[in-house]
Design a protein around this motif. Structure first.
Motif, mmCIF file in Angstrom:
data_model
loop_
_atom_site.group_PDB
_atom_site.id
_atom_site.type_symbol
_atom_site.label_atom_id
_atom_site.label_comp_id
_atom_site.label_asym_id
_atom_site.label_seq_id
_atom_site.Cartn_x
_atom_site.Cartn_y
_atom_site.Cartn_z
ATOM 1 N N HIS A 44 0.845 -1.203 0.000
ATOM 2 C CA HIS A 44 0.000 0.000 0.000
ATOM 3 C C HIS A 44 0.874 1.245 0.000
ATOM 4 C CE1 HIS A 44 -3.620 -2.329 0.769
ATOM 5 N NE2 HIS A 44 -3.035 -2.927 1.777
ATOM 6 N N LYS A 45 0.359 2.260 -0.663
ATOM 7 C CA LYS A 45 1.104 3.523 -0.789
ATOM 8 C C LYS A 45 1.522 4.078 0.588
ATOM 9 C CE LYS A 45 1.981 7.290 -3.401
ATOM 10 N NZ LYS A 45 3.216 7.142 -4.142
ATOM 11 N N ASN A 46 0.606 3.956 1.577
ATOM 12 C CA ASN A 46 0.898 4.480 2.927
ATOM 13 C C ASN A 46 2.197 3.916 3.499
ATOM 14 O OD1 ASN A 46 -1.551 5.588 2.674
ATOM 15 N ND2 ASN A 46 -2.593 4.283 4.170
ATOM 16 N N ILE A 47 2.520 2.684 3.090
ATOM 17 C CA ILE A 47 3.712 2.037 3.657
ATOM 18 C C ILE A 47 4.951 2.834 3.251
ATOM 19 C CG2 ILE A 47 5.075 -0.085 3.689
ATOM 20 C CD1 ILE A 47 2.489 -1.631 3.133
ATOM 21 N N GLU A 48 4.948 3.279 1.990
ATOM 22 C CA GLU A 48 6.078 4.055 1.491
ATOM 23 C C GLU A 48 6.221 5.365 2.268
ATOM 24 O OE1 GLU A 48 7.171 3.156 -3.048
ATOM 25 O OE2 GLU A 48 5.335 4.241 -2.626
ATOM 26 N N ASN A 49 5.055 5.943 2.608
ATOM 27 C CA ASN A 49 5.094 7.223 3.321
ATOM 28 C C ASN A 49 5.565 7.081 4.760
ATOM 29 O OD1 ASN A 49 4.005 8.179 0.977
ATOM 30 N ND2 ASN A 49 1.893 8.185 1.717
ATOM 31 N N ASN A 50 5.280 5.923 5.376
ATOM 32 C CA ASN A 50 5.534 5.801 6.822
ATOM 33 C C ASN A 50 6.724 4.936 7.208
ATOM 34 O OD1 ASN A 50 3.210 7.315 7.170
ATOM 35 N ND2 ASN A 50 1.901 5.515 7.232
ATOM 36 N N PHE A 51 7.306 4.201 6.259
ATOM 37 C CA PHE A 51 8.407 3.300 6.621
ATOM 38 C C PHE A 51 9.605 3.516 5.698
ATOM 39 C CE2 PHE A 51 4.723 1.403 8.427
ATOM 40 C CZ PHE A 51 5.160 0.817 9.605
ATOM 41 N N ASN A 52 10.759 3.116 6.201
ATOM 42 C CA ASN A 52 11.952 3.222 5.375
ATOM 43 C C ASN A 52 12.008 2.024 4.429
ATOM 44 O OD1 ASN A 52 14.397 3.525 4.265
ATOM 45 N ND2 ASN A 52 15.586 3.353 6.176
ATOM 46 N N THR A 53 11.310 2.166 3.294
ATOM 47 C CA THR A 53 11.168 1.012 2.408
ATOM 48 C C THR A 53 12.431 0.763 1.562
ATOM 49 O OG1 THR A 53 10.066 2.443 0.821
ATOM 50 C CG2 THR A 53 8.650 1.143 2.246
ATOM 51 N N SER A 54 13.406 1.680 1.675
ATOM 52 C CA SER A 54 14.633 1.430 0.903
ATOM 53 C C SER A 54 15.336 0.181 1.442
ATOM 54 C CB SER A 54 15.550 2.646 0.966
ATOM 55 O OG SER A 54 15.921 2.867 2.302
ATOM 56 N N LYS A 55 14.969 -0.221 2.669
ATOM 57 C CA LYS A 55 15.588 -1.439 3.225
ATOM 58 C C LYS A 55 14.889 -2.710 2.738
ATOM 59 C CE LYS A 55 17.758 0.267 7.380
ATOM 60 N NZ LYS A 55 17.416 0.656 8.753
ATOM 61 N N PHE A 56 13.722 -2.569 2.129
ATOM 62 C CA PHE A 56 13.044 -3.755 1.586
ATOM 63 C C PHE A 56 13.870 -4.284 0.416
ATOM 64 C CE2 PHE A 56 8.351 -2.440 2.711
ATOM 65 C CZ PHE A 56 8.722 -2.288 4.036
ATOM 66 N N GLN A 57 13.886 -5.597 0.317
ATOM 67 C CA GLN A 57 14.693 -6.199 -0.763
ATOM 68 C C GLN A 57 13.805 -6.516 -1.974
ATOM 69 O OE1 GLN A 57 16.292 -9.924 0.626
ATOM 70 N NE2 GLN A 57 16.813 -10.552 -1.464
ATOM 71 N N LEU A 58 14.218 -6.067 -3.158
ATOM 72 C CA LEU A 58 13.450 -6.383 -4.369
ATOM 73 C C LEU A 58 13.768 -7.824 -4.776
ATOM 74 C CD1 LEU A 58 11.659 -5.520 -6.771
ATOM 75 C CD2 LEU A 58 13.736 -4.748 -7.917
ATOM 76 N N VAL A 59 12.731 -8.688 -4.804
ATOM 77 C CA VAL A 59 12.971 -10.102 -5.069
ATOM 78 C C VAL A 59 12.663 -10.455 -6.520
ATOM 79 C CG1 VAL A 59 12.496 -12.425 -4.216
ATOM 80 C CG2 VAL A 59 12.092 -10.508 -2.730
ATOM 81 N N LYS A 60 11.553 -9.920 -7.032
ATOM 82 C CA LYS A 60 11.154 -10.221 -8.420
ATOM 83 C C LYS A 60 10.553 -8.970 -9.021
ATOM 84 C CE LYS A 60 11.548 -14.800 -8.660
ATOM 85 N NZ LYS A 60 12.309 -15.542 -9.610
ATOM 86 N N THR A 61 10.662 -8.844 -10.287
ATOM 87 C CA THR A 61 10.025 -7.707 -10.939
ATOM 88 C C THR A 61 9.455 -8.147 -12.289
ATOM 89 O OG1 THR A 61 10.340 -5.386 -11.434
ATOM 90 C CG2 THR A 61 12.169 -6.836 -12.024
ATOM 91 N N GLY A 62 8.492 -7.386 -12.806
ATOM 92 C CA GLY A 62 7.905 -7.696 -14.114
ATOM 93 C C GLY A 62 7.001 -8.920 -14.133
ATOM 94 N N LEU A 63 6.494 -9.326 -12.969
ATOM 95 C CA LEU A 63 5.571 -10.477 -12.955
ATOM 96 C C LEU A 63 4.180 -10.027 -13.383
ATOM 97 C CD1 LEU A 63 6.516 -12.256 -9.583
ATOM 98 C CD2 LEU A 63 7.338 -12.767 -11.886
ATOM 99 N N ILE A 64 3.439 -10.951 -13.995
ATOM 100 C CA ILE A 64 2.071 -10.641 -14.411
ATOM 101 C C ILE A 64 1.170 -11.793 -13.947
ATOM 102 C CG2 ILE A 64 0.526 -10.341 -16.434
ATOM 103 C CD1 ILE A 64 2.879 -8.923 -17.791
#
Ligand SMILES: Nc1ncnc2c1ncn2[C@@H]1O[C@H](COP(=O)(O)OP(=O)(O)O[C@H]2O[C@H](CO)[C@@H](O)[C@H](O)[C@H]2O)[C@@H](O)[C@H]1O
Length: 483
Positions: A44-64
């Motif tokens: 959720h967008k709110n998570i980006e506003n309230n947490f330091n999401t730069s520490k989240f690890q990107l695991v997969k991208t471009g999935l459909i």
């Protein structure tokens, strides 16, 4: 066993109510009990506003998602539940999950159905050895529906068992039949034996019918929802599935709701004296008269009739004739928000009305009140009464659902019991029960300290619930394998 715990809200990342608390705590205790479990939620967008999401690890991208018609790609990010090693995956797409209120009705079918299909894709890509999915409420109820239709032959997904946890049957997700096409689900599901419900598609009904087993969050509520009064129209199918329907009482996270270490409260609570220090500090904080003899009654929750807010609104003027103070923290139905806000002007030193969502203030209120009010019309489990008791605040409740399973009537003869309650949903009963509690607080101090101590001795820790969930996961798994 590997379990995926899927929820639309997870505390502290996104919280609208009790589901977030459970999703943020229960998996930690299941992991401590030795099972392999991870959590999945939308980014959720709110998570980006309230947490330091730069520490989240990107695991997969471009999935459909494989079936859904919304073909916007998503990414999977990974982090951990607070203070634990439980993995949480966040599903992020640039086209959805950007509303301030996560349950905002605009596009809610698109958002929730896309999430369900994306969860299944995530499992295939990141956790293909998952054995059980625990879905929660209607927002994730399409997961078992996808599994038993479009993914019936999928090599990875076909072996996964499902359990649906119902936290609130009052919310079912009703939509026009066309949504099935949008979700990429077959039209034959629009059938009375599947998702059709009085001309609409009912998502929770799908979850109930297509999961291997179902549970709800207290033993009493599991029975109640099989009756017309509490089933909200789904009592019939719940009766049909009664052999697969279980009730497991929620717990509370003792590492967070800790009267000694809670950083939000004014003073650690070890004795009744400490409790009073929290009370007078709260009175001062909220601009109320500072006096430990006045009975401080509080309410925290969503301002909807489920919570008995209509009953409270009917008796509050009478109650305020007595030597009490009333503190309310909540948001919800505008009618009740406006009504309670007017009380501040009439009784500025006696009431504190806080129409906002504020976790810090909630903790201070749980710790600083004498009485916590929860006269719910129905209550699947209820967490507020357990948080209150943990801080020595005496609950006054309607004995329904989880309130009946967690609060016991104080008996001055044997000094047992943790609160006061009533059965019939009528304002006279609420007023009488509250007055009885106020009487004990103001005139029977010894009894009151007994109740305080009884409350603080109660055990609502999650260990018990975690063990029962593990048993349920095994039952679901065995059922799936045909045992
Ligand atoms: N304005 C506010 N500011 C800060 N905090 C606020 C708040 N309003 C509510 N909260 C918090 O939200 C949570 C509410 O939990 P409840 O279990 O009492 O109710 P809810 O109906 O949301 O949950 C549903 O799911 C849960 C979990 O299964 C069941 O216990 C319950 O019976 C069922 O209705 C509590 O942590 C409370 O402190």
């Amino acid at each position: 066993m590997k379990i995926a715990y899927v929820s639309y809200e997870v505390s502290p990342f996104a919280k609208a109510g009790g589901l977030a608390d459970v999703a943020g705590a229960l998996p930690k205790y299941i992991k401590n009990a030795g099972e392999d479990i991870y959590v999945v939620m939308p980014f959720h967008k709110n998570i980006e506003n309230n947490f330091n999401t730069s520490k989240f690890q990107l695991v997969k991208t471009g999935l459909i998602p494989d079936s859904h018609t919304h073909k916007s790609p998503f990414s999977v990010y990974k982090s951990y539940l607070e203070g634990s090693s439980v993995v949480i995956y966040f599903i992020k797409t640039n086209t959805l999950y950007d509303s301030k209120n996560i349950y905002d009705e605009e596009n809610i079918f698109l958002k929730t159905s896309y999430f369900c299909d994306a969860v299944l894709k995530t499992i295939k890509e990141c956790e293909p050895d998952t054995n059980v999915i625990n879905a929660n409420d209607w927002h994730t109820s399409l997961i078992p529906v996808y599994l038993k239709t479009v993914y019936l032959q999928d090599n990875i997904l076909k072996k996964i068992a499902t359990i649906l946890t119902i936290h609130n049957i009052g919310y079912q997700g009703l939509f026009n039949p066309e949504v099935l096409n949008q979700a990429g689900l077959p039209n034959y599901l629009f059938n009375i034996n599947a998702l059709e419900y009085y001309g609409k598609v009912n998502i929770l009904k799908g979850g109930i019918l297509f999961s291997n087993i179902i549970n709800t969050v207290s033993p009493t509520y599991a029975k109640e929802i099989q009756s017309e009064e509490y089933g909200y129209g789904l009592e019939g199918i719940l009766k049909v599935r009664s052999e697969d329907l279980f009730g497991v009482l929620n717990g509370i996270d003792y590492s967070i709701y800790d009267p000694i270490k809670d950083p939000h409260i004014f003073y650690p609570i070890e004795s009744y004296k400490d409790k009073l220090k929290n009370k007078t500090s709260l009175q001062e904080y909220l601009g109320l008269v500072k006096d430990e003899n006045i009975t401080l009654i509080s309410f925290i929750g969503r301002l909807f009739e489920q919570k008995g807010i209509d009953l409270i609104s009917k008796i509050i003027d009478l109650l305020l004739l007595t030597d009490i103070q009333f503190v309310l923290l909540g948001t919800g139905d505008k009618k009740y928000e406006d009504y309670f806000a007017t009380l501040t002007k009439i009784y500025p030193k006696k009431v504190s009305i806080n129409i906002t969502f504020d976790v810090d203030l909630a903790q201070k209120i749980y710790a600083g009140s004498d009485i916590f009010l929860m006269p719910s019309k129905y209550e699947p489990c209820g967490l507020g009464q357990m948080y209150s008791m943990r801080y020595g605040t005496v609950p006054v409740v309607r004995y329904t659902g989880g309130l009946k399973d967690t609060v016991s009537e104080y008996n001055p003869k044997d000094k047992k019991g943790t609160g006061f309650g009533f059965y019939e949903y009528q304002e006279a009963n609420l007023l009488y029960t509250l007055m009885k509690a106020v009487y004990f607080h103001q005139k029977r101090k010894d009894d009151w300290t007994n109740i305080f101590e009884n409350c603080m001795k109660e055990d609502f820790s999650y260990e018990k619930a975690a063990k029962k969930y593990i048993e349920l996961y095994k039952i679901a798994f065995d059922k799936k394998r045909g045992y």
